[in-house]
Design an enzyme around this catalytic site. Sequence first.
Site, PDB file in Angstrom:
ATOM      1  N   TYR A  12       0.838  -1.197   0.000  1.00 37.61           N
ATOM      2  CA  TYR A  12       0.000   0.000   0.000  1.00 37.61           C
ATOM      3  C   TYR A  12       0.870   1.243   0.000  1.00 37.61           C
ATOM      4  O   TYR A  12       2.079   1.176   0.252  1.00 37.61           O
ATOM      5  CB  TYR A  12      -0.956  -0.005   1.202  1.00 37.61           C
ATOM      6  CG  TYR A  12      -0.296   0.336   2.528  1.00 37.61           C
ATOM      7  CD1 TYR A  12       0.548  -0.562   3.172  1.00 37.61           C
ATOM      8  CD2 TYR A  12      -0.504   1.577   3.133  1.00 37.61           C
ATOM      9  CE1 TYR A  12       1.153  -0.238   4.381  1.00 37.61           C
ATOM     10  CE2 TYR A  12       0.092   1.904   4.341  1.00 37.61           C
ATOM     11  CZ  TYR A  12       0.917   0.995   4.958  1.00 37.61           C
ATOM     12  OH  TYR A  12       1.523   1.314   6.149  1.00 37.61           O
ATOM     13  N   LYS A  24       6.501  -1.948   1.835  1.00 42.41           N
ATOM     14  CA  LYS A  24       5.337  -1.358   2.515  1.00 42.41           C
ATOM     15  C   LYS A  24       4.136  -2.290   2.322  1.00 42.41           C
ATOM     16  O   LYS A  24       3.195  -1.987   1.583  1.00 42.41           O
ATOM     17  CB  LYS A  24       5.070   0.048   1.958  1.00 42.41           C
ATOM     18  CG  LYS A  24       4.200   0.899   2.860  1.00 42.41           C
ATOM     19  CD  LYS A  24       4.250   2.355   2.417  1.00 42.41           C
ATOM     20  CE  LYS A  24       3.255   3.229   3.124  1.00 42.41           C
ATOM     21  NZ  LYS A  24       3.378   3.294   4.580  1.00 42.41           N
ATOM     22  N   GLU A  79      11.843   2.407  14.252  1.00 39.91           N
ATOM     23  CA  GLU A  79      10.832   3.354  13.766  1.00 39.91           C
ATOM     24  C   GLU A  79       9.716   3.437  14.780  1.00 39.91           C
ATOM     25  O   GLU A  79       9.688   2.691  15.757  1.00 39.91           O
ATOM     26  CB  GLU A  79      10.156   2.874  12.473  1.00 39.91           C
ATOM     27  CG  GLU A  79      11.021   2.278  11.452  1.00 39.91           C
ATOM     28  CD  GLU A  79      10.215   1.817  10.253  1.00 39.91           C
ATOM     29  OE1 GLU A  79       9.698   2.683   9.531  1.00 39.91           O
ATOM     30  OE2 GLU A  79      10.127   0.606  10.010  1.00 39.91           O
ATOM     31  N   LEU A  98      11.137   0.941   6.978  1.00 37.13           N
ATOM     32  CA  LEU A  98      10.585   1.462   5.733  1.00 37.13           C
ATOM     33  C   LEU A  98      11.349   2.751   5.436  1.00 37.13           C
ATOM     34  O   LEU A  98      11.464   3.614   6.309  1.00 37.13           O
ATOM     35  CB  LEU A  98       9.092   1.768   5.901  1.00 37.13           C
ATOM     36  CG  LEU A  98       8.457   2.295   4.617  1.00 37.13           C
ATOM     37  CD1 LEU A  98       8.217   1.148   3.636  1.00 37.13           C
ATOM     38  CD2 LEU A  98       7.168   3.030   4.900  1.00 37.13           C
TER      39      LEU A  98
HETATM   40  N1  PDD Z   1       2.919   4.976   7.240  1.00 43.90           N
HETATM   41  N2  PDD Z   1       7.548   3.692   8.831  1.00 43.90           N
HETATM   42  C1  PDD Z   1       6.397   3.020   8.843  1.00 43.90           C
HETATM   43  C2  PDD Z   1       6.353   1.703   9.517  1.00 43.90           C
HETATM   44  C3  PDD Z   1       5.260   3.553   8.217  1.00 43.90           C
HETATM   45  O1  PDD Z   1       4.116   2.860   8.204  1.00 43.90           O
HETATM   46  C4  PDD Z   1       5.346   4.834   7.593  1.00 43.90           C
HETATM   47  C5  PDD Z   1       4.171   5.468   6.902  1.00 43.90           C
HETATM   48  C6  PDD Z   1       6.570   5.499   7.630  1.00 43.90           C
HETATM   49  C7  PDD Z   1       6.757   6.837   6.975  1.00 43.90           C
HETATM   50  O2  PDD Z   1       6.811   6.702   5.587  1.00 43.90           O
HETATM   51  P1  PDD Z   1       6.383   7.894   4.618  1.00 43.90           P
HETATM   52  O3  PDD Z   1       7.193   9.066   4.985  1.00 43.90           O
HETATM   53  O4  PDD Z   1       6.696   7.385   3.266  1.00 43.90           O
HETATM   54  O5  PDD Z   1       4.910   8.133   4.844  1.00 43.90           O
HETATM   55  C8  PDD Z   1       7.658   4.902   8.243  1.00 43.90           C
HETATM   56  C9  PDD Z   1       1.734   5.350   6.505  1.00 43.90           C
HETATM   57  C10 PDD Z   1       1.528   6.801   6.375  1.00 43.90           C
HETATM   58  C11 PDD Z   1       0.548   4.603   7.084  1.00 43.90           C
HETATM   59  O6  PDD Z   1       0.737   3.446   7.427  1.00 43.90           O
HETATM   60  O7  PDD Z   1      -0.564   5.133   7.137  1.00 43.90           O
END
Ligand code: PDD
Length: 283
Positions: free
Chosen positions: A31, A149, A181, A205
């Site tokens: 996703y 992801k 994270e 991620l």
């Molecule tokens: N989550 N790490 C994890 C585990 C995440 O699920 C996310 C983002 C990030 C940040 O990634 P980015 O900057 O590309 O949004 C880091 C999304 C927003 C979610 O699960 O809704």
Amino acid sequence: MQVYINGSFIPREEAMISAADRGFLFGDGIYEVIRVVEDRFVLADEHLARMDEGLRGLSIQLSSEIRNEILNIAKELIQRNDLTQGQASVYIQITRGAAWPRTHTYPDPKVQPTVYLSAASFKPHTGLHERGVDAITVPDVRWARCNLKTVNLLPNSMAKQRAAEAGVNSAVMIRDGVITESPNANIFGVKGGVLRTYPATNYILNGITRQAVLKIADELTIPVKLEPVNESELFELDELFFTGTTTDIQPVVNIDGKKIGSGKPGEICRMIQKRYDNLLAGR
Ligand code: PDD
């Protein structure tokens, strides 16, 4: 509200997937979440490139016809749901598709991937960005492909639930004595003016916001070390902050009931927030 599934825009109450969908049975899908500000998709190319990487990582083959339409579908969803003004987010999920009977191996011949997109209005957490948030530490019990992801978010969901039950905003996940994270954001520490963050390995991620922050740090000539913060160093840090598409740049001021730095959002976090706000605003 309308959503998109496999070629059709339909009211979200009518959205259905097959009980044989491998996303449902095996978590076999990926996703993305993209931020939309005044009808402008923020860092869309970067999100779609990571989506492609995820699809490659899982050997899910999306026809180039559909792949090339994803951004247009997302744009149409924003229009159809009257979200062209203010802020919104678009959710994109692609699974390997539906296949009977249930077998662990990938279906052969291949089946059509399931493509699902939805959109929602979005309110930035401005108060939290100002005040900073509290968190708890939790063990990072996720698998060893966190760079993909995927929709396997149960460990993340459990960690966030633990935080909610502890009455705090989020969690800081720890694997092998180092900070990885949060359940939905990347983490940066600051010590003596140097930014530290977990390197982009298979254990995190590689957030699109994380990458934007690294670029901002470079522009601001803030030194960066791609090294994780040790759990034992947590309370020696001057600052700590989360970064993510729905988190923005969020200072963390208290962990497990103890102050981080002065217990207030730090100077470097503030500088990066300012630049990131400009990026969001398209300035
Ligand atoms: N989550 N790490 C994890 C585990 C995440 O699920 C996310 C983002 C990030 C940040 O990634 P980015 O900057 O590309 O949004 C880091 C999304 C927003 C979610 O699960 O809704």
